[in-house]
Design a protein around this motif. Structure first.
Motif, short mmCIF file in Angstrom:
data_model
loop_
_atom_site.label_atom_id
_atom_site.label_comp_id
_atom_site.label_asym_id
_atom_site.label_seq_id
_atom_site.Cartn_x
_atom_site.Cartn_y
_atom_site.Cartn_z
N LEU A 221 0.71 -1.22 0.01
CA LEU A 221 0.11 -0.04 0.03
C LEU A 221 0.88 1.35 -0.08
O LEU A 221 0.60 2.19 -0.65
CB LEU A 221 -0.74 -0.09 1.11
N ASP A 222 2.11 1.06 0.85
CA ASP A 222 2.99 2.26 0.63
C ASP A 222 3.56 2.40 -0.70
O ASP A 222 3.79 3.62 -1.10
CB ASP A 222 4.14 2.08 1.54
N SER A 226 3.18 5.83 -3.00
CA SER A 226 4.48 6.41 -3.49
C SER A 226 4.34 6.67 -5.21
O SER A 226 4.88 7.56 -5.35
CB SER A 226 5.61 5.70 -3.20
N VAL A 227 3.77 5.65 -5.80
CA VAL A 227 3.85 5.79 -7.05
C VAL A 227 2.42 6.42 -7.90
O VAL A 227 2.70 7.23 -8.68
CB VAL A 227 3.93 4.49 -7.70
N TYR A 228 1.31 5.97 -7.41
CA TYR A 228 0.10 6.57 -7.87
C TYR A 228 -0.53 7.73 -6.94
O TYR A 228 -1.75 8.16 -7.50
CB TYR A 228 -0.86 5.35 -7.80
N GLY A 229 0.05 8.14 -5.83
CA GLY A 229 -0.55 9.12 -5.20
C GLY A 229 -1.32 8.76 -3.86
O GLY A 229 -2.07 7.48 -3.88
N PRO A 230 -1.44 9.53 -2.62
CA PRO A 230 -2.29 9.15 -1.81
C PRO A 230 -3.85 9.25 -2.11
O PRO A 230 -4.68 8.46 -1.34
CB PRO A 230 -2.13 10.32 -0.78
N GLY A 231 -4.16 9.98 -3.14
CA GLY A 231 -5.61 9.83 -3.49
C GLY A 231 -6.15 8.46 -4.09
O GLY A 231 -7.18 8.12 -3.90
N ALA A 417 -1.41 30.04 -8.72
CA ALA A 417 -0.18 29.49 -9.14
C ALA A 417 0.68 29.22 -7.92
O ALA A 417 1.28 27.88 -7.69
CB ALA A 417 0.65 30.50 -9.91
N GLU A 418 0.75 30.05 -6.92
CA GLU A 418 1.29 29.64 -5.66
C GLU A 418 0.72 28.40 -5.19
O GLU A 418 1.64 27.65 -4.71
CB GLU A 418 1.61 30.94 -4.70
N ASN A 419 -0.36 28.58 -4.95
CA ASN A 419 -1.04 27.35 -4.10
C ASN A 419 -0.75 25.82 -5.01
O ASN A 419 -0.40 24.87 -4.44
CB ASN A 419 -2.43 27.29 -4.05
N ASP A 420 -0.74 25.98 -6.26
CA ASP A 420 -0.70 24.90 -7.35
C ASP A 420 0.78 24.47 -7.09
O ASP A 420 1.22 23.19 -7.20
CB ASP A 420 -0.83 25.21 -8.52
N LEU A 421 1.64 25.43 -7.03
CA LEU A 421 3.24 25.10 -6.91
C LEU A 421 3.34 24.50 -5.46
O LEU A 421 4.08 23.50 -5.50
CB LEU A 421 3.97 26.29 -7.05
N ALA A 422 2.56 24.76 -4.57
CA ALA A 422 2.74 24.17 -3.04
C ALA A 422 2.27 22.76 -3.00
O ALA A 422 2.90 21.91 -2.56
CB ALA A 422 2.17 25.08 -2.01
N VAL A 423 1.18 22.44 -3.99
CA VAL A 423 0.67 21.18 -3.89
C VAL A 423 1.64 20.18 -4.85
O VAL A 423 1.76 19.08 -4.28
CB VAL A 423 -0.61 21.30 -4.60
N THR A 424 2.11 20.77 -5.75
CA THR A 424 3.22 19.94 -6.41
C THR A 424 4.34 19.49 -5.78
O THR A 424 4.86 18.63 -5.78
CB THR A 424 3.77 20.98 -7.83
N ARG A 425 4.96 20.43 -5.02
CA ARG A 425 6.08 20.07 -4.13
C ARG A 425 5.56 19.32 -3.18
O ARG A 425 6.49 18.11 -2.96
CB ARG A 425 6.46 21.39 -3.56
N LYS A 426 4.33 19.29 -2.63
CA LYS A 426 4.09 18.21 -1.69
C LYS A 426 4.05 16.85 -2.19
O LYS A 426 4.30 15.97 -1.58
CB LYS A 426 2.88 18.80 -1.05
N VAL A 427 3.40 16.66 -3.57
CA VAL A 427 3.33 15.45 -4.13
C VAL A 427 4.67 14.81 -4.27
O VAL A 427 5.01 13.61 -4.11
CB VAL A 427 2.72 15.58 -5.50
N VAL A 428 5.78 15.66 -4.90
CA VAL A 428 7.06 15.24 -5.17
C VAL A 428 7.72 14.65 -3.62
O VAL A 428 8.37 13.79 -3.88
CB VAL A 428 8.00 16.45 -5.76
N ARG A 429 7.55 15.68 -2.85
CA ARG A 429 8.16 15.15 -1.60
C ARG A 429 7.39 13.89 -1.05
O ARG A 429 8.25 12.89 -0.55
CB ARG A 429 7.62 15.95 -0.46
N GLN A 430 6.14 13.44 -1.25
CA GLN A 430 5.65 12.27 -0.96
C GLN A 430 5.99 11.01 -1.57
O GLN A 430 6.31 10.17 -1.41
CB GLN A 430 4.07 12.32 -0.98
N ARG A 431 6.44 11.46 -3.17
CA ARG A 431 6.87 10.42 -3.88
C ARG A 431 8.40 10.12 -3.56
O ARG A 431 8.84 8.78 -3.56
CB ARG A 431 6.69 10.69 -5.41
N ARG A 432 9.16 11.27 -3.33
CA ARG A 432 10.63 10.75 -3.13
C ARG A 432 10.82 10.40 -1.43
O ARG A 432 11.69 9.82 -1.19
CB ARG A 432 11.43 12.00 -3.23
#
Length: 733
Positions: A221-222, A226-231, A417-432
Motif C-alpha cells: 500500500l505504501d 508512492s507511485v500513484y499518489g495518496p488519493g 499559481a502559488e497554491n498549485d506550486l505548493a501542492v506539486t512540491r508536496k506530491v514530489v516530497r511524498q513520492r521521493r
C-alpha cells in the motif's frame, strides 16, 4: 500524392527462396521490440532476474534516442559476453521441458539480440569480487571488438541508443515522444508497486527530478501511495481469494481494489501472474461488469491483482513480448475472483466519503460572492507602472537562465499559481520520501526542532532563488527578486544532508561499495592525517590501539547502525554499504577515513536522542559538498599547475651531460604527461562539482531544506547587491 498501382497477378508461381539471416533477424526483432516501452520491459525483467534491488532508468525522446538502465544485480560474467546478444542464448532455460517450471521473467534469449538488430547497444558490467568491470558494444547480435576493462560498480548498465534507426517506417510512426515516455513510466510504475523489495527510479535525460521514485518498502500500500499518489491509496480495499480444488482451479490471489469513493474515467488494472506482468482481458472485463452493476455512472476501478498458479498450469510461451499467458481452468479462476470482488465491494458500499479542499488563506465565501456580483473595474488611464528599480529580470517560476524584458504582468483575476506550486512540491516530497520520518520520539523531537529553528525569510529565498554560478571555490551566487546573495555551498549542503538523514531515518536505500573497506585501515589513515595536521600527539595513545578500539566499538553497534542508517559492517570489521541520503548524489570517498574517525570519536552512544543527532551530524559532514583537494584549475590554482610543470622541466634541464639523451627525453615526456594528467583530473573533478551544485544540490535545497536561524547571521548567506540601491548609485553618477 500518387497511390501505388495494385500488383498484377503473376503469370506463373514465384519461386520459394530462403530468406537471408539478417532479414529473418530483423523481422523477429520487430515482433519482440514493438516500441520503446517493450524494450524497457525486457531490460527491466533482466535486471530483476539478476537479483537487482536498485534499478535506475534514464530516457531521452521517449526512448527513441536513449534508454539507459542501471542495476546492482549479480552482473554478467566475462566469459559470457560474446554470447550475450546472440539469438536464443540464455542462462534460464536448457530443455523445452523446463518451461513447465520456469520462474524467471525472461527465458527465450531474444530480447537483447533483437535490440542489437534495431538499435545501438552497449553493456557495462561487473560481477562480485572483481576489481574492475568490462564495457562492450553489440551490433546485429555480434560483439564489436573485445570487452574493454573499465571502472564500474557491481551490476550491469545497458544503453540502447537510436532505437529503430534502420526501421524508418516504424520510427516515423512514433510522432509523440511524450506518449512513449508515458508508456515507459507506466511499465516501471507497475513493477515498482509489485516488487516492494527493490527500489526504482525513472527520469528524463537531463532532468534532476525523477518522475517515478520508490524505495524498498514492506508495505504494498505504501508503494502504491508512492507511485500513484495518496488519493488512490486511501480508497483501496484489500482482497484475497484462493482455491485448492485441482479439478476446477488451483490458485492464490491477493491484491487491492478501489472502493465506492474512488472515481476515474479509465480502468487501471495491474495484473501479475506468477510475478510476471501480463494482461488478461476476460478477468478485466469480469471485474468491470461488477463495478458497472454495483456503482452508479459506470465507475472505472483501480485494480492491483497478484495471482500465483502452479507453474505447470501456465503456458508462458504464447506471445512474442510475453504480454499474455495461457493457463488451465481460466473460466473457473475468473468466476471465483469475480465473486470475491463483488462480495468485497458490496460490503464496502455502505457509506461514501467526500473530500473537500480548504480555501486559500485570506479568502472567504462572502468575498467570493461579492466579486461575482461586482464587475471587474477597468484600469484607469493614469495607471503607472512599477518603478523600474522594483522590476525583476528573471522569473523564479521559469527555467533558470531564461531572461525577460522589464514588463509588468497584468492579471485578470486571482491566481492559484502559488497554491498549485505548493501542492506539486508536496506530491514530489511524498513520492521521493514516502515515509518522511520514523516513529521514534527522539527523531520526531529532532525534526520538530528543525521546524522551530527555521528562518522564514531565508526559507523564502532558498525556495525561490535562481542559481547564477559559482563566485569562488565555495560560494555560489544566486538571485532572489531584485537581490543577489552569496550562498556558502558547504554550510547549506551540510544542513540539507542533516535534515535528509532525519527524514529518511530507518528508510535509507543502501549503496554497495565496490570493494570492502577495512575499518582498522580506515582509522589508521585518518589518524595519520591527524598527525600531519597536528591534531594527534603521542600522549593521546598508540594509533594502532585507538584504531582497534574504535573499530571494535563500531562492530558492537553494527546491528543498530545498519537498521537505522543502512551502513553495514560485517563480522570481519569491513564497511560494506553506505546510505543514499540524496538521490543522484555520492559523497567524496577520500573523506571516508575522516568520517569513520568522526563516528568513533564524536558520536554519543549513551543517550538515544544525542546518539541519533551526533550520528546524523557525522553523516552530514561526510556527505556535504566539500572543496576538492586538488586546486581549482580555472582560478588561481592554474598557477600552481604551471609551476609544477616548470619545476619538472627545470629539474630535467639540470641533468648531467653524461646522461643518455634518449633516457632523458623519455623522462621529460613522462613527467610532462604526469603534470597534464593531474591538470586534466582537476578539471574533471571541479567541473563535476559545479554540475552537482547546480543540478542536484540546489533543486534538492528548494524542495527539502529548512534553513535554521543561525545561517542568516553566521555568513552562510550574504546579500551582495540590490537593484534598488544600484539605481541610486547610478543616479548620483
Amino acid at each position: 500524392m500518387e497511390l501505388p498501382s495494385p500488383p498484377k497477378p503473376p503469370v506463373e508461381p514465384a519461386p520459394i527462396r530462403r530468406l537471408d539471416v539478417a532479414v529473418v533477424n530483423r523481422i523477429a526483432a520487430g515482433e519482440v521490440i514493438q516500441r520503446p516501452a517493450s524494450a524497457l520491459k525486457e531490460l527491466l525483467e533482466n535486471s530483476l532476474d539478476a537479483g537487482a534491488t536498485n534499478i535506475n532508468v534514464i530516457v531521452k525522446d521517449g526512448g527513441l534516442k536513449l534508454i539507459q538502465i542501471s542495476d546492482n544485480g549479480h552482473g554478467i560474467r566475462y566469459e559470457d559476453l560474446p554470447l550475450l546478444c546472440e539469438r536464443h542464448t540464455t542462462s534460464k532455460l536448457r530443455d523445452y521441458d523446463d518451461l513447465q517450471s520456469i520462474n524467471t521473467l525472461g527465458f527465450r534469449g531474444e530480447a537483447l539480440a533483437s535490440m542489437t538488430f534495431v538499435a545501438h547497444l552497449s553493456v557495462t558490467t561487473m560481477t562480485a569480487g572483481k576489481t574492475h568491470g568490462y564495457k562492450v558494444s553489440y551490433k546485429d547480435g555480434v560483439m564489436e571488438g573485445d570487452p574493454r576493462p573499465c571502472a564500474a560498480v557491481k551490476g550491469t548498465q545497458i544503453l540502447v541508443e537510436n532505437l529503430f534507426y534502420n526501421v524508418v517506417a516504424r520510427k516515423k510512426a512514433f510522432k509523440n515522444p511524450s506518449e512513449e515516455y508515458g508508456r515507459i513510466v507506466d511499465v516501471i510504475s507497475r513493477y515498482a508497486i509489485h516488487r516492494t523489495g527493490a527500489s526504482f527510479s525513472c527520469k528524463k535525460h537531463g532532468d534532476s527530478r525523477a518522475d517515478v521514485y520508490t524505495v524498498v518498502s514492506s508495505s504494498r500500500l505504501d508503494a502504491i501511495r508512492s507511485v500513484y499518489g495518496p488519493g488512490v491509496a486511501r480508497d483501496l480495499i484489500a482482497v484475497t481469494a484462493s482455491s485448492d480444488d485441482e479439478t476446477s482451479s488451483t490458485f492464490k490471489m491477493d491484491g487491492f481494489i478501489s472502493s465506492a469513493n474512488y472515481s476515474a474515467k479509465k480502468t487501471v488494472m495491474v495484473l501479475f501472474i506468477n510475478d510476471r506482468l501480463v494482461e488478461c482481458a476476460p478477468l478485466k472485463k469480469a471485474i468491470e461488469v461488477v463495478y458497472t452493476t454495483i456503482l452508479p455512472k459506470a465507475s472505472k476501478p483501480f485494480l492491483y491483482v497478484s495471482i500465483i498458479i502452479p507453474p505447470a498450469h501456465v503456458d508462458v510461451n504464447v506471445h512474442p513480448t510475453k504480454r499474455e499467458v495461457s493457463f488451465l481452468n481460466q473460466e473457473n479462476l475468473v468466476d471465483t475472483i469475480q465473486r470475491v470482488v463483488e462480495a468485497k465491494l458490496l460490503d464496502s458500499n455502505n457509506s461514501r466519503t467526500f473530500y473537500t479542499q480548504t480555501l486559500i488563506p485570506g479568502a472567504s465565501t462572502t468575498v467570493a460572492k461579492e466579486k461575482e456580483a461586482t464587475p471587474t473595474p477597468s484600469i484607469p488611464r493614469n495607471y503607472q507602472k512599477a518603478p523600474v528599480n522594483k522590476l525583476v529580470r528573471t522569473d523564479a517560476l521559469q527555467p533558470a537562465g531564461q531572461l525577460h524584458s522589464f514588463l509588468q504582468k497584468k492579471t485578470s483575476g486571482p491566481s492559484n499559481a502559488e497554491n498549485d506550486l505548493a501542492v506539486t512540491r508536496k506530491v514530489v516530497r511524498q513520492r521521493r520520501n514516502p515515509r518522511e520520518s520514523a516513529d521514534l520520539t527522539s527523531i520526531q523531537e529532532l525534526l520538530a526542532s528543525v521546524d522551530q529553528e527555521t528562518h522564514s525569510g531565508l526559507l523564502e529565498i532558498v525556495k525561490n532563488c535562481i542559481y547564477v554560478g559559482m563566485a569562488d571555490d565555495n560560494m555560489a551566487l544566486v538571485q532572489y527578486k531584485t537581490y543577489l546573495y552569496l550562498i556558502n555551498v558547504y554550510a547549506f549542503s551540510k544542513e540539507l544532508m542533516y535534515q535528509q538523514v532525519l527524514r529518511r531515518f530507518a528508510h535509507f536505500l543502501p549503496m554497495q561499495l565496490s570493494s570492502l573497506a577495512p575499518l582498522q585501515e580506515l582509522f589508521m589513515v585518518a589518524l595519520d592525517r591527524e598527525e600531519v595536521e597536528g591534531r594527534w600527539h603521542e600522549s593521546d595513545g598508540p594509533k594502532a590501539q585507538i584504531a582497534k578500539l574504535n573499530s571494535e566499538l563500531l562492530q558492537c553497534k553494527a546491528e543498530m547502525i545498519k537498521e537505522y542508517f543502512s551502513l553495514e559492517i560485517d563480522d570481519g570489521g569491513h564497511l560494506r554499504t553506505l546510505p543514499v541520503i540524496l538521490d543522484q548524489y555520492f559523497p567524496d570517498m577520500e573523506r571516508l577515513p575522516s568520517f569513520v574517525l568522526n563516528l568513533g570519536n564524536n558520536v554519543d552512544w549513551e543517550t538515544e536522542k544525542e546518539c541519533f543527532e551526533s550520528f546524523s551530524a557525522a553523516l552530514a559532514e561526510f556527505y556535504a559538498v566539500h572543496t576538492p583537494s586538488l586546486p581549482n584549475p580555472s582560478g588561481d590554482g592554474i598557477i600552481l599547475y604551471q609551476r609544477l610543470k616548470n619545476k619538472l622541466a627545470n629539474t630535467n634541464d639540470k641533468s648531467t651531460e653524461t646522461d643518455n639523451l634518449m633516457e632523458r627525453n623519455e623522462d621529460v615526456n613522462s613527467k610532462d604527461t604526469e603534470s597534464e594528467d593531474l591538470l586534466s583530473e582537476a578539471q574533471t573533478i571541479w567541473a563535476q562539482r559545479e554540475w552537482t551544485v547546480q543540478h542536484v544540490l540546489f533543486p534538492a535545497m528548494k524542495l527539502f531544506l529548512k534553513p535554521p536561524r543561525h545561517m542568516a547571521k553566521d555568513g552562510s548567506a550574504i546579500q551582495v547587491a540590490c537593484l534598488e540601491n544600484l539605481y541610486k548609485i547610478f543616479e548620483r553618477c
